[in-house]
Motif scaffolding. Structure first.
Motif, PDB file in Angstrom:
ATOM      1  N   GLY A   1      20.848 -14.035   3.284  1.00  0.00           N
ATOM      2  CA  GLY A   1      21.518 -13.636   2.058  1.00  0.00           C
ATOM      3  C   GLY A   1      20.502 -13.229   1.000  1.00  0.00           C
ATOM      4  O   GLY A   1      19.377 -13.723   0.977  1.00  0.00           O
ATOM      5  N   CYS A   2      20.895 -12.323   0.099  1.00  0.00           N
ATOM      6  CA  CYS A   2      19.973 -11.833  -0.918  1.00  0.00           C
ATOM      7  C   CYS A   2      20.741 -11.385  -2.154  1.00  0.00           C
ATOM      8  O   CYS A   2      21.949 -11.157  -2.108  1.00  0.00           O
TER       9      CYS A   2
ATOM     10  N   GLN B   1      13.834  -9.456  -2.038  1.00  0.00           N
ATOM     11  CA  GLN B   1      13.924 -10.731  -1.320  1.00  0.00           C
ATOM     12  C   GLN B   1      13.959 -10.539   0.195  1.00  0.00           C
ATOM     13  O   GLN B   1      13.814 -11.505   0.933  1.00  0.00           O
ATOM     14  N   CYS B   2      14.139  -9.322   0.656  1.00  0.00           N
ATOM     15  CA  CYS B   2      14.235  -9.030   2.083  1.00  0.00           C
ATOM     16  C   CYS B   2      12.872  -8.647   2.641  1.00  0.00           C
ATOM     17  O   CYS B   2      12.215  -7.751   2.118  1.00  0.00           O
ATOM     18  N   LYS B   3      12.464  -9.311   3.713  1.00  0.00           N
ATOM     19  CA  LYS B   3      11.158  -9.079   4.319  1.00  0.00           C
ATOM     20  C   LYS B   3      11.326  -8.878   5.824  1.00  0.00           C
ATOM     21  O   LYS B   3      12.328  -9.263   6.412  1.00  0.00           O
ATOM     22  N   VAL B   4      10.292  -8.293   6.438  1.00  0.00           N
ATOM     23  CA  VAL B   4      10.253  -8.068   7.884  1.00  0.00           C
ATOM     24  C   VAL B   4       8.919  -8.580   8.403  1.00  0.00           C
ATOM     25  O   VAL B   4       7.882  -8.372   7.779  1.00  0.00           O
ATOM     26  N   ILE B   5       8.956  -9.234   9.566  1.00  0.00           N
ATOM     27  CA  ILE B   5       7.729  -9.715  10.199  1.00  0.00           C
ATOM     28  C   ILE B   5       7.855  -9.542  11.708  1.00  0.00           C
ATOM     29  O   ILE B   5       8.941  -9.690  12.264  1.00  0.00           O
ATOM     30  N   GLY B   6       6.750  -9.188  12.355  1.00  0.00           N
ATOM     31  CA  GLY B   6       6.729  -9.039  13.810  1.00  0.00           C
ATOM     32  C   GLY B   6       6.672 -10.404  14.483  1.00  0.00           C
ATOM     33  O   GLY B   6       5.963 -11.298  14.033  1.00  0.00           O
TER      34      GLY B   6
ATOM     35  N   ALA C   1      25.138  -5.395   0.282  1.00  0.00           N
ATOM     36  CA  ALA C   1      26.271  -6.317   0.243  1.00  0.00           C
ATOM     37  C   ALA C   1      25.801  -7.772   0.343  1.00  0.00           C
ATOM     38  O   ALA C   1      26.356  -8.568   1.097  1.00  0.00           O
ATOM     39  N   HIS C   2      24.758  -8.110  -0.380  1.00  0.00           N
ATOM     40  CA  HIS C   2      24.181  -9.466  -0.452  1.00  0.00           C
ATOM     41  C   HIS C   2      23.681  -9.996   0.881  1.00  0.00           C
ATOM     42  O   HIS C   2      23.662 -11.201   1.112  1.00  0.00           O
ATOM     43  N   THR C   3      23.266  -9.080   1.770  1.00  0.00           N
ATOM     44  CA  THR C   3      22.697  -9.466   3.063  1.00  0.00           C
ATOM     45  C   THR C   3      21.505  -8.554   3.353  1.00  0.00           C
ATOM     46  O   THR C   3      21.597  -7.338   3.176  1.00  0.00           O
ATOM     47  N   CYS C   4      20.401  -9.142   3.809  1.00  0.00           N
ATOM     48  CA  CYS C   4      19.241  -8.343   4.210  1.00  0.00           C
ATOM     49  C   CYS C   4      19.594  -7.618   5.500  1.00  0.00           C
ATOM     50  O   CYS C   4      19.980  -8.255   6.489  1.00  0.00           O
ATOM     51  N   GLN C   5      19.508  -6.285   5.481  1.00  0.00           N
ATOM     52  CA  GLN C   5      19.888  -5.484   6.637  1.00  0.00           C
ATOM     53  C   GLN C   5      18.792  -4.492   6.981  1.00  0.00           C
ATOM     54  O   GLN C   5      18.086  -3.998   6.108  1.00  0.00           O
TER      55      GLN C   5
END
Length: 126
Positions: free
Chosen positions: A45-46, A51-56, A118-122
């Motif tokens: 949620g965000c 606030q949204c991040k990506v990591i391998g 929509a308040h979700t990291c996508q």
């Protein structure tokens, strides 16, 4: 004599407790919760895209690079906790892959970008 023993006891107590000292900033900067990969995936949620991040995550034996990309939210999960979980998984996969022959083909795993929608990291394709 009693004073010398008392001072020695106090000195020992201070020395023992000094290693356990924690400042208020230390207490708030680290989460006391240990997360699992499924916890991290479940709490995406965000309120904003920052606030949204990506990591391998993991290791691909044939092509190198991560096995997959994980989307997570810093609103619910501390970045250092995520990095620790991902690092442990990747190291375990590297140990498991030692001595194994690479596959014949290499399926690409494309990097992703993430946005708060929509308040979700996508995931958003690059």
């Amino acid at each position: 004599m009693k004073l010398a023993i008392s001072l020695a006891c106090i000195g020992s107590l201070i020395a023992a407790l000094s290693g356990c000292e924690m400042t208020p900033s230390d207490a708030t900067s680290r989460s006391n919760t240990t997360h699992t990969l499924s916890d991290i995936k479940a709490n995406i949620g965000c309120d904003a895209s920052y606030q949204c991040k990506v990591i391998g995550v993991g290791e691909r034996l044939t092509c190198g690079g991560p096995r997959e990309y994980l989307i997570y939210s810093t609103k619910h999960t501390d970045e250092q906790d995520v990095e620790a979980v991902v690092s442990a998984i990747t190291e375990q996969e590297k140990l498991n892959n030692k001595g194994k022959a690479p596959a014949v083909s290499c399926e690409p795993v494309m990097p992703i970008q993430t946005l708060c929608i929509a308040h979700t990291c996508q995931a958003v394709p690059l």
